[in-house]
Design an enzyme around this catalytic site. Structure first.
Site, PDB file in Angstrom:
ATOM      1  N   LYS A   1     -26.825 -14.894  -6.489  1.00 10.87           N
ATOM      2  CA  LYS A   1     -27.620 -13.661  -6.516  1.00 10.87           C
ATOM      3  C   LYS A   1     -27.090 -12.769  -5.391  1.00 10.87           C
ATOM      4  O   LYS A   1     -27.347 -12.994  -4.215  1.00 10.87           O
ATOM      5  CB  LYS A   1     -29.100 -13.959  -6.328  1.00 10.87           C
ATOM      6  CG  LYS A   1     -29.976 -12.734  -6.541  1.00 10.87           C
ATOM      7  CD  LYS A   1     -31.457 -13.112  -6.617  1.00 10.87           C
ATOM      8  CE  LYS A   1     -32.340 -11.901  -6.934  1.00 10.87           C
ATOM      9  NZ  LYS A   1     -32.235 -10.810  -5.912  1.00 10.87           N
TER      10      LYS A   1
ATOM     11  N   ARG B   1     -30.682   1.477 -10.200  1.00 10.75           N
ATOM     12  CA  ARG B   1     -31.774   0.867 -10.967  1.00 10.75           C
ATOM     13  C   ARG B   1     -32.995   1.772 -10.927  1.00 10.75           C
ATOM     14  O   ARG B   1     -33.690   1.953 -11.923  1.00 10.75           O
ATOM     15  CB  ARG B   1     -32.105  -0.492 -10.352  1.00 10.75           C
ATOM     16  CG  ARG B   1     -33.250  -1.224 -11.013  1.00 10.75           C
ATOM     17  CD  ARG B   1     -33.529  -2.561 -10.315  1.00 10.75           C
ATOM     18  NE  ARG B   1     -34.672  -3.213 -10.928  1.00 10.75           N
ATOM     19  CZ  ARG B   1     -35.940  -2.885 -10.670  1.00 10.75           C
ATOM     20  NH1 ARG B   1     -36.195  -1.913  -9.805  1.00 10.75           N
ATOM     21  NH2 ARG B   1     -36.932  -3.515 -11.266  1.00 10.75           N
TER      22      ARG B   1
ATOM     23  N   ASP C   1       0.842  -1.202   0.000  1.00 15.71           N
ATOM     24  CA  ASP C   1       0.000   0.000   0.000  1.00 15.71           C
ATOM     25  C   ASP C   1       0.872   1.246   0.000  1.00 15.71           C
ATOM     26  O   ASP C   1       0.555   2.233  -0.671  1.00 15.71           O
ATOM     27  CB  ASP C   1      -0.901   0.010   1.259  1.00 15.71           C
ATOM     28  CG  ASP C   1      -1.890  -1.154   1.248  1.00 15.71           C
ATOM     29  OD1 ASP C   1      -2.781  -1.184   2.100  1.00 15.71           O
ATOM     30  OD2 ASP C   1      -1.755  -2.019   0.351  1.00 15.71           O
TER      31      ASP C   1
HETATM   32  N1  LIG Z   1     -32.514  -8.186 -11.356  1.00 19.16           N
HETATM   33  C1  LIG Z   1     -31.660  -8.879 -12.120  1.00 19.16           C
HETATM   34  O1  LIG Z   1     -31.811  -9.037 -13.309  1.00 19.16           O
HETATM   35  C2  LIG Z   1     -30.461  -9.500 -11.449  1.00 19.16           C
HETATM   36  C3  LIG Z   1     -30.075  -9.348 -10.158  1.00 19.16           C
HETATM   37  C4  LIG Z   1     -28.890 -10.053  -9.844  1.00 19.16           C
HETATM   38  C5  LIG Z   1     -28.189 -10.112  -8.607  1.00 19.16           C
HETATM   39  N2  LIG Z   1     -28.655  -9.456  -7.508  1.00 19.16           N
HETATM   40  N3  LIG Z   1     -27.046 -10.826  -8.501  1.00 19.16           N
HETATM   41  C6  LIG Z   1     -26.551 -11.506  -9.563  1.00 19.16           C
HETATM   42  C7  LIG Z   1     -27.206 -11.489 -10.800  1.00 19.16           C
HETATM   43  C8  LIG Z   1     -26.636 -12.248 -11.940  1.00 19.16           C
HETATM   44  N4  LIG Z   1     -25.495 -12.923 -11.733  1.00 19.16           N
HETATM   45  O2  LIG Z   1     -27.215 -12.221 -13.022  1.00 19.16           O
HETATM   46  C9  LIG Z   1     -28.370 -10.742 -10.925  1.00 19.16           C
HETATM   47  S1  LIG Z   1     -29.382 -10.493 -12.327  1.00 19.16           S
END
Ligand SMILES: NC(=O)c1cc2c(N)ncc(C(N)=O)c2s1
Length: 318
Positions: free
Chosen positions: A115, A136, A34
């Site tokens: 996810k 989003r 670092d």
């Molecule tokens: N709302 C969505 O389309 C997604 C939400 C998420 C999430 N929270 N984490 C991973 C993925 C992924 N690997 O596609 C997706 S895709």
């Protein structure tokens, strides 16, 4: 130092510091200390003070940029950021698989991914340069949080090639950072965050980028909104492409040839959940072929070619 040598040195420092940043925050394999990194950042800052034209938007010194914002500008997403339909058990997964096979006929391969329990963001790059990042929001309109996203060290300020694209990903706060932040907040007699997701949301929506910069936020990028011209025809290839361009993608992804394989893999991933350094709230299953995704299309609010298997809510640890 004369201007010519300053330009050469600044360019060399850009390359060096971006490589060190990539090794540390994306590969998790730092090759310098670092202290060495900070010394080089200081050297570049001095050169940029002396020759302001060297202070380009992708300079490593520009991560914690602008001042405190009054509010966030609105951003219209070029393609909507949709939510995923949910599956809660094996039968839901088999129903999803049957619907997919009925619609496309023939073989279907799936990509299975974690996810991430954070907040979805979109990252726009023009000619390889990060130019805008947004939340989003309601899926159609989000908030411009570009300055805050620049402080997320695992978001590249410039890609490996001069490609223009929009990537989507999930900003999250690692569990260890969440624990440290809450300890600090308790010491300061401030309200602790309930969970890492709330902490990430609260941090990425700070009006002062200097606060966001201290919150150790991270990201996993998981899709490209528009694949125009890349010649990519499978989701798994899109993920490899994102990785090659310098994004941080999640390693726990697997291709499956059948829903039985998906179900077995989900059982294994569920066992790994507690040991992961970040929160996940389920598993995402996507049809791998982009041609089949196009055939399946969307409902009003979700893709027909993907489903989120939701874990039962974890018992609350008070
Ligand atoms: N709302 C969505 O389309 C997604 C939400 C998420 C999430 N929270 N984490 C991973 C993925 C992924 N690997 O596609 C997706 S895709």
């Amino acid at each position: 130092m004369d201007k010519q040598s300053a330009q050469e040195r600044a360019h060399a420092l850009h390359e060096l510091l971006n490589t060190y940043n990539y090794e540390y925050y994306i590969l998790d394999q730092p090759s310098v200390s670092d202290a060495e990194y900070d010394r080089l950042i200081q050297e570049l800052s001095k050169l940029e003070e002396e020759y302001p034209e060297l202070k380009t938007p992708d300079s490593p010194t520009q991560r914690v940029g602008g001042g405190v914002l009054e509010s966030f500008q609105k951003v219209e997403h070029r393609t909507p950021m949709l939510s995923l339909g949910n599956a809660f058990n094996d039968q839901d997964l088999r129903d999803f698989d049957r619907r997919v096979r009925q619609a496309v006929g023939g073989d279907v391969q799936y990509v299975v991914e974690l996810k991430i329990d954070g907040l979805a963001v979109s990252l726009r790059y023009e000619n390889g340069l990060f130019i805008q990042g947004a939340t989003r929001g309601d899926g159609t309109t989000g908030e411009d949080i570009t300055e805050n996203l620049k402080t997320v060290r695992s978001i590249p300020l410039r890609l490996k090639t001069d490609v223009s694209l929009e990537a989507r990903g999930e900003v999250f706060m690692p569990k260890a950072s969440f624990e440290r932040l809450n300890e600090l907040r308790l010491q300061l007699e401030e309200e602790p965050f309930a969970n890492p997701r709330n902490a990430a949301a609260g941090s990425i929506r700070q009006l002062d980028p200097k606060i966001a910069a201290k919150r150790n936020l991270d990201i996993f990028v998981y899709s490209i909104a528009d694949l125009g011209g890349t010649g990519i025809d499978r989701h798994s290839e899109a993920l490899d492409f994102l990785e090659k361009e310098g994004f941080k993608t999640n390693k726990e992804r697997r291709k499956c040839e059948s829903i039985d394989e998906v179900i077995t893999l989900i059982e294994n991933l569920q066992e790994k959940r507690a040991s992961l350094p970040y929160d996940i709230d389920g598993i995402v299953i996507k049809v791998d072929s982009l041609a089949q995704q196009d055939e399946l299309g969307f409902t009003a609010k979700s893709p027909r070619w993907a489903v989120a298997y939701k874990f039962p809510a974890e018992e609350v640890t008070t």
